[in-house]
Write a protein that holds these residues in place. Structure first.
Motif, PDB file in Angstrom:
ATOM      1  N   ARG A 145       0.844  -1.028  -0.044  1.00  0.00           N
ATOM      2  CA  ARG A 145       0.101  -0.018  -0.034  1.00  0.00           C
ATOM      3  C   ARG A 145       0.970   1.239   0.074  1.00  0.00           C
ATOM      4  O   ARG A 145       1.615   1.380   1.034  1.00  0.00           O
ATOM      5  N   GLY A 146       0.724   2.139  -0.976  1.00  0.00           N
ATOM      6  CA  GLY A 146       1.309   3.421  -1.123  1.00  0.00           C
ATOM      7  C   GLY A 146       1.082   4.135  -1.977  1.00  0.00           C
ATOM      8  O   GLY A 146       0.176   3.943  -2.879  1.00  0.00           O
ATOM      9  N   PRO A 147       1.528   5.543  -1.991  1.00  0.00           N
ATOM     10  CA  PRO A 147       1.154   6.609  -2.803  1.00  0.00           C
ATOM     11  C   PRO A 147       1.590   6.560  -4.268  1.00  0.00           C
ATOM     12  O   PRO A 147       2.788   6.332  -4.364  1.00  0.00           O
ATOM     13  N   ALA A 148       0.722   7.051  -5.202  1.00  0.00           N
ATOM     14  CA  ALA A 148       1.106   6.982  -6.491  1.00  0.00           C
ATOM     15  C   ALA A 148       1.934   8.243  -6.819  1.00  0.00           C
ATOM     16  O   ALA A 148       1.831   9.373  -6.132  1.00  0.00           O
ATOM     17  N   VAL A 149       2.833   7.845  -7.643  1.00  0.00           N
ATOM     18  CA  VAL A 149       3.623   8.975  -8.321  1.00  0.00           C
ATOM     19  C   VAL A 149       3.648   8.685  -9.730  1.00  0.00           C
ATOM     20  O   VAL A 149       3.766   7.639 -10.458  1.00  0.00           O
ATOM     21  N   VAL A 150       2.770   9.693 -10.298  1.00  0.00           N
ATOM     22  CA  VAL A 150       2.089   9.268 -11.828  1.00  0.00           C
ATOM     23  C   VAL A 150       2.965  10.079 -12.952  1.00  0.00           C
ATOM     24  O   VAL A 150       3.255  11.065 -12.796  1.00  0.00           O
ATOM     25  N   PHE A 151       3.009   9.370 -14.010  1.00  0.00           N
ATOM     26  CA  PHE A 151       3.587   9.717 -15.335  1.00  0.00           C
ATOM     27  C   PHE A 151       2.757   9.595 -16.153  1.00  0.00           C
ATOM     28  O   PHE A 151       2.191   8.698 -16.797  1.00  0.00           O
ATOM     29  N   ASP A 152       2.457  10.835 -17.070  1.00  0.00           N
ATOM     30  CA  ASP A 152       1.265  10.635 -18.279  1.00  0.00           C
ATOM     31  C   ASP A 152       2.003  10.146 -19.587  1.00  0.00           C
ATOM     32  O   ASP A 152       1.172   9.896 -20.209  1.00  0.00           O
ATOM     33  N   SER A 153       3.239   9.928 -19.406  1.00  0.00           N
ATOM     34  CA  SER A 153       3.737   9.204 -20.887  1.00  0.00           C
ATOM     35  C   SER A 153       5.213   9.071 -20.643  1.00  0.00           C
ATOM     36  O   SER A 153       5.662   9.421 -19.648  1.00  0.00           O
ATOM     37  N   ILE A 154       5.783   8.206 -21.477  1.00  0.00           N
ATOM     38  CA  ILE A 154       7.126   7.923 -21.467  1.00  0.00           C
ATOM     39  C   ILE A 154       8.159   9.183 -21.368  1.00  0.00           C
ATOM     40  O   ILE A 154       9.061   9.355 -20.628  1.00  0.00           O
ATOM     41  N   GLU A 155       7.757  10.106 -22.296  1.00  0.00           N
ATOM     42  CA  GLU A 155       8.278  11.388 -22.253  1.00  0.00           C
ATOM     43  C   GLU A 155       8.468  12.074 -20.717  1.00  0.00           C
ATOM     44  O   GLU A 155       9.586  12.633 -20.469  1.00  0.00           O
ATOM     45  N   ASP A 156       7.394  12.131 -20.127  1.00  0.00           N
ATOM     46  CA  ASP A 156       7.015  12.784 -18.958  1.00  0.00           C
ATOM     47  C   ASP A 156       7.876  11.817 -18.058  1.00  0.00           C
ATOM     48  O   ASP A 156       8.732  12.524 -17.035  1.00  0.00           O
ATOM     49  N   LEU A 157       7.994  10.456 -18.007  1.00  0.00           N
ATOM     50  CA  LEU A 157       8.652   9.851 -17.086  1.00  0.00           C
ATOM     51  C   LEU A 157      10.337  10.044 -17.161  1.00  0.00           C
ATOM     52  O   LEU A 157      11.021  10.264 -16.390  1.00  0.00           O
ATOM     53  N   HIS A 158      10.683  10.128 -18.403  1.00  0.00           N
ATOM     54  CA  HIS A 158      12.229  10.410 -18.844  1.00  0.00           C
ATOM     55  C   HIS A 158      12.637  11.830 -18.313  1.00  0.00           C
ATOM     56  O   HIS A 158      13.724  11.916 -17.756  1.00  0.00           O
ATOM     57  N   ALA A 159      11.618  12.762 -18.493  1.00  0.00           N
ATOM     58  CA  ALA A 159      11.876  13.942 -17.890  1.00  0.00           C
ATOM     59  C   ALA A 159      12.060  14.547 -16.604  1.00  0.00           C
ATOM     60  O   ALA A 159      12.620  15.053 -15.985  1.00  0.00           O
ATOM     61  N   ARG A 160      11.179  13.441 -15.627  1.00  0.00           N
ATOM     62  CA  ARG A 160      11.086  13.780 -14.269  1.00  0.00           C
ATOM     63  C   ARG A 160      11.606  12.686 -13.504  1.00  0.00           C
ATOM     64  O   ARG A 160      11.721  12.940 -12.227  1.00  0.00           O
ATOM     65  N   LEU A 161      11.862  11.569 -13.851  1.00  0.00           N
ATOM     66  CA  LEU A 161      12.332  10.436 -13.103  1.00  0.00           C
ATOM     67  C   LEU A 161      13.551  10.670 -12.128  1.00  0.00           C
ATOM     68  O   LEU A 161      13.544  10.417 -10.901  1.00  0.00           O
ATOM     69  N   ASP A 162      14.588  11.272 -12.686  1.00  0.00           N
ATOM     70  CA  ASP A 162      15.898  11.377 -11.945  1.00  0.00           C
ATOM     71  C   ASP A 162      15.894  12.968 -11.488  1.00  0.00           C
ATOM     72  O   ASP A 162      17.069  13.372 -10.737  1.00  0.00           O
ATOM     73  N   ASP A 163      14.807  13.719 -11.330  1.00  0.00           N
ATOM     74  CA  ASP A 163      14.768  14.954 -10.848  1.00  0.00           C
ATOM     75  C   ASP A 163      14.873  14.777  -9.222  1.00  0.00           C
ATOM     76  O   ASP A 163      14.155  14.035  -8.560  1.00  0.00           O
ATOM     77  N   PRO A 164      15.937  15.362  -8.753  1.00  0.00           N
ATOM     78  CA  PRO A 164      16.256  15.375  -7.175  1.00  0.00           C
ATOM     79  C   PRO A 164      15.067  15.786  -6.208  1.00  0.00           C
ATOM     80  O   PRO A 164      14.865  15.423  -5.295  1.00  0.00           O
ATOM     81  N   ASP A 165      14.310  16.558  -6.959  1.00  0.00           N
ATOM     82  CA  ASP A 165      13.129  17.312  -6.107  1.00  0.00           C
ATOM     83  C   ASP A 165      11.803  16.304  -6.436  1.00  0.00           C
ATOM     84  O   ASP A 165      10.827  16.845  -5.713  1.00  0.00           O
ATOM     85  N   LEU A 166      11.932  15.165  -7.139  1.00  0.00           N
ATOM     86  CA  LEU A 166      10.775  14.144  -7.209  1.00  0.00           C
ATOM     87  C   LEU A 166      10.282  13.816  -5.747  1.00  0.00           C
ATOM     88  O   LEU A 166      11.307  13.158  -5.196  1.00  0.00           O
ATOM     89  N   GLU A 167       9.141  14.002  -5.390  1.00  0.00           N
ATOM     90  CA  GLU A 167       8.456  13.469  -4.120  1.00  0.00           C
ATOM     91  C   GLU A 167       8.466  11.834  -4.186  1.00  0.00           C
ATOM     92  O   GLU A 167       7.226  11.455  -4.838  1.00  0.00           O
ATOM     93  N   VAL A 168       9.215  11.203  -3.982  1.00  0.00           N
ATOM     94  CA  VAL A 168       9.273   9.639  -4.030  1.00  0.00           C
ATOM     95  C   VAL A 168      10.142   8.971  -3.184  1.00  0.00           C
ATOM     96  O   VAL A 168      10.972   9.404  -2.660  1.00  0.00           O
ATOM     97  N   THR A 169       9.325   7.939  -2.626  1.00  0.00           N
ATOM     98  CA  THR A 169      10.045   7.118  -1.456  1.00  0.00           C
ATOM     99  C   THR A 169      10.096   5.854  -2.093  1.00  0.00           C
ATOM    100  O   THR A 169       9.393   5.416  -2.930  1.00  0.00           O
ATOM    101  N   ALA A 170      10.596   4.713  -1.178  1.00  0.00           N
ATOM    102  CA  ALA A 170      10.572   3.390  -1.579  1.00  0.00           C
ATOM    103  C   ALA A 170       9.077   2.770  -1.668  1.00  0.00           C
ATOM    104  O   ALA A 170       8.751   1.890  -2.228  1.00  0.00           O
ATOM    105  N   ASP A 171       8.500   3.395  -0.691  1.00  0.00           N
ATOM    106  CA  ASP A 171       6.997   2.838  -0.595  1.00  0.00           C
ATOM    107  C   ASP A 171       5.981   3.468  -1.725  1.00  0.00           C
ATOM    108  O   ASP A 171       5.011   2.873  -1.721  1.00  0.00           O
ATOM    109  N   SER A 172       6.513   4.329  -2.453  1.00  0.00           N
ATOM    110  CA  SER A 172       5.799   4.992  -3.579  1.00  0.00           C
ATOM    111  C   SER A 172       5.410   3.909  -4.580  1.00  0.00           C
ATOM    112  O   SER A 172       6.135   2.942  -4.955  1.00  0.00           O
ATOM    113  N   VAL A 173       4.424   4.032  -5.372  1.00  0.00           N
ATOM    114  CA  VAL A 173       3.831   3.328  -6.472  1.00  0.00           C
ATOM    115  C   VAL A 173       3.972   4.061  -7.825  1.00  0.00           C
ATOM    116  O   VAL A 173       3.461   4.897  -7.924  1.00  0.00           O
ATOM    117  N   LEU A 174       4.963   3.558  -8.555  1.00  0.00           N
ATOM    118  CA  LEU A 174       5.125   4.257  -9.738  1.00  0.00           C
ATOM    119  C   LEU A 174       4.302   3.939 -10.841  1.00  0.00           C
ATOM    120  O   LEU A 174       4.220   2.674 -11.016  1.00  0.00           O
TER     121      LEU A 174
END
Length: 572
Positions: free
Chosen positions: A400-429
């Protein structure tokens, strides 16, 4: 003997028969046209741009020798070839097109039977879909896996090693130069991926379905025994025509259920779900994704191969091969299902032996006790989704965990490695817009990379959810084939970052923790909608307009079923 199908072209004394014979008299003997010798096409997916199939020209020569030795006429028929590693945006976009083109060429030409030569992921499914739709005598020759390469002193599985090593580069534990150096180590020889990816899976399942010479599947591509078996397949192809044994007689519901048992026991690719469903759809066989869970979920994983285990395909071959695996689960197989030889599949298991119990486990000591594909339902996947527990982290199968949503492959590539992305090991990509219609073509992107900052912290798996597919060589706790896909109005399009996602594989549930009325009232993400495929011409438009969901095989609606071998109009 019934009249040969090819006699419809070559028999007679009219002008058309003259043309057909005359243009084919380029080395063929006169008796090639007397209706006695069967004409066998070799539907050959060899291509320099499909590197895993490049050796099939050599294999086809052995097939041709066998056809000639048995009194047939061998005819090379190059067909559409799809190279998984090169074709953009995804080879799956053209699986149905390849199947359609092959089907039409088999129907349009003067052939009595066909040998289907494939290897790379989409080629064997496309060949089987085509053969099922035409229903002339057919047999598969799988091209076989490559040999094991080593890097830094350890075996390197192709595909799986890419995902592992690329993540190590992103985590800073492997240099880019070393990563580059591993390339030639990984691809050591001819042949397809040597992990239990889609190519290996579909080659083995072609045999489990009964569509190969028994014992050939899994033979490494450089092994001389592949050429020996190819020659024997050529001989068998002539027998198939003489006995008029067709795919519809071999590919029964029983054979598909045997394939599902096999899929679980070998730890095969999730891609087999969409391919088997599509092949069954061409035959009108009642097969659903729920059959994969019902029949396969309790089957033990017996093969210790990457990505679910340690070894590679040439290890499986030396350890006893597919028959040794099937002999362990023989009681789960339907004994009525026959092979192209006319004999039941189980008849070929009597002499099967296991020569390495590290690679092929005993039924009583499996790698995992329950390893089949699990089918999930819930308010996030009303039409179902699949997960491969054998390749997942056990502790994440209930999460059970909070969603981190990407709207497209391009969106994922643009934001995945952003150090400010709010994500933890419990998040659901969550990655959406990657289904058959949305991308288009349902690419292998569901096993998304992990955020760099989590990799650097030592995290190596997270729950990931997508309406696309993942490579059969991949691993991780990945929910894929979510149906309906976002682009087809599925609820995945309405999920927002921060929503709580609940995964419970044991209960077969996938949900977003929202009241039904709130989820129903939400509008799809505008950013996701803007990223959906919107082709205006060509195959992409035809595909997007007609492709069905993953839950039924992602075939085009106008291709489901068969048209038989009869040509619609005679030439004049």
């Amino acid at each position: 003997m019934a009249e040969r199908r090819s006699s419809g072209w070559y028999g007679g004394d009219d002008r058309n028969s003259y043309i057909h014979r005359a243009w084919m008299r380029r080395g063929l003997p006169a008796d090639a046209f007397d209706g006695e010798r069967p004409h066998i096409a070799m539907a050959n997916t060899a291509s320099d741009l499909t590197p895993c199939n490049a050796h099939l020209n050599e294999v086809s020569r052995s097939v041709a020798d066998g056809i000639h030795a048995a009194g047939g006429i061998a005819l090379n028929l190059p067909v559409v070839s799809l190279g998984e590693t090169l074709v953009k945006p995804t080879a799956m976009l053209w699986r149905n097109m390849a199947a359609m083109a092959i089907e039409e060429m088999l129907r349009a030409n003067p052939i009595d039977g066909v040998v289907l030569l494939g290897g790379c992921d989409k080629t064997i499914p496309a060949l089987l879909m085509a053969a099922a739709s035409v229903d002339i005598p057919a047999v598969v020759v799988p091209g076989g896996p490559m040999l094991t390469g080593t890097f830094r002193g350890v075996p390197l599985g192709c595909g799986t090693g890419v995902w592992q090593l690329s993540e190590e580069v992103r985590a800073g534990t492997l240099s880019a130069a070393e990563f580059r150096r591993s390339e030639s180590s990984m691809i050591r020889s001819r042949g397809h991926c040597n992990t239990m990816g889609t190519a290996s899976t579909m080659g083995l399942l072609a045999e489990a379905l009964g569509m190969t010479l028994p014992g050939i599947a899994g033979t490494p591509a450089p092994d001389s025994r592949l050429l020996e078996a190819a020659h024997a397949t050529g001989v068998l192809a002539v027998d198939l025509v003489d006995e008029d044994r067709r795919p519809s007689q071999v590919l029964t519901r029983a054979s598909f259920l045997n394939a599902i048992v096999t899929l679980a026991a070998i730890g095969g690719s999730t891609n087999a779900v969409v391919h088997l469903l599509a092949i069954a759809g061409r035959l009108g066989i009642e097969l659903t994704q729920d059959d994969f869970d019902r029949v396969g979920s309790g089957v033990p994983l017996l093969v210790d191969l990457q990505p679910a285990g340690r070894f590679l395909m040439d290890d499986l071959y030396r350890a006893g091969g597919l028959h040794a695996v099937l002999n362990e689960v023989r009681d789960l197989l339907d004994p009525a299902a026959i092979t192209v030889t006319g004999r039941p599949l189980v008849d070929y298991l009597d002499d099967a032996r296991v020569y390495d119990r590290e690679v092929i486990r005993a039924r009583a000591e499996p790698l995992q006790p329950e390893a089949g594909i699990a089918v999930l339902y819930g308010n996030l996947a009303p039409g179902g989704a699949v997960i491969k527990p054998a390749a997942a982290s056990p502790e994440l199968l209930s999460h059970r965990g909070p969603a981190v949503v990407f709207d497209s492959i391009e969106d994922l590539h643009a934001r995945l490695d952003d150090p400010d992305l709010e994500v933890t090991a419990d998040s659901v990509l969550i990655l959406r817009g990657c289904g058959p219609k949305g991308y288009p073509g349902m690419p292998e992107v569901s096993n998304t990379p992990l955020p760099k900052k989590l990799l650097e912290a030592g995290v190596r798996d997270m729950v990931r959810i997508c309406d696309g597919r993942m490579s059969g060589t991949a691993y991780g706790t990945v929910v894929l084939h979510v149906t309906p896909e976002a682009a087809a109005g599925g609820p995945l399009a309405k999920v927002r970052t921060g929503d709580i996602i609940v995964l419970d594989v044991a209960k077969r549930r996938l949900d977003v923790d929202l009241p039904d009325d709130e989820l129903a009232a939400r509008q799809p993400s505008a950013e996701a909608v803007a990223a959906y495929a919107a082709p205006t011409r060509g195959w992409e438009k035809l595909y997007v307009d007609t492709v069905g969901p993953a839950s039924t095989g992602a075939d085009c609606d106008f291709l489901i079923g068969s048209s038989g071998s009869q040509v619609s109009r005679e030439s004049h």
